[in-house]
Design an enzyme around this catalytic site. Sequence first.
Site, PDB file in Angstrom:
ATOM      1  N   CYS A  31      54.817  83.054  71.105  1.00  0.00           N
ATOM      2  CA  CYS A  31      55.595  83.470  72.277  1.00  0.00           C
ATOM      3  C   CYS A  31      57.053  83.016  72.130  1.00  0.00           C
ATOM      4  O   CYS A  31      57.358  81.826  72.236  1.00  0.00           O
ATOM      5  CB  CYS A  31      54.953  82.862  73.528  1.00  0.00           C
ATOM      6  N   CYS A  34      58.567  81.185  75.116  1.00  0.00           N
ATOM      7  CA  CYS A  34      57.967  79.843  75.224  1.00  0.00           C
ATOM      8  C   CYS A  34      58.718  78.866  74.324  1.00  0.00           C
ATOM      9  O   CYS A  34      59.008  77.736  74.719  1.00  0.00           O
ATOM     10  CB  CYS A  34      56.497  79.876  74.803  1.00  0.00           C
TER      11      CYS A  34
END
Length: 106
Positions: A31, A34
């Site tokens: 991600c 993230c």
Amino acid sequence: MATMKVTDASFSQDVLNSSEPVVVDFWAEWCGPCRMIGPALEEISNEMAGKVKIAKVNVDENPQIASQFGIRSIPALMMFKGGKVVAQKVGAAPKGDLSKWIQASA
């Protein structure tokens, strides 16, 4: 204090039973957003040591906790106080916004 890694097995002990408020960052290696907020959360963790803990849960390695809290989009941040979710934030944000959200929720 750096962020702490939390697993399905340690979640209850590290988060639900914590005497301090805990921000849980649900994330994954793949991600991009993230990974963008990771360094900001590390800095905030050091700046707010003793006031709030910041924990990271890898949703790929710990699907039980992610499922239990209905995590569908990451990054997802949840603030826990006294074993209960008191605030949630989904998506990446600049460090200043994250810090304000944490301070307002803690």
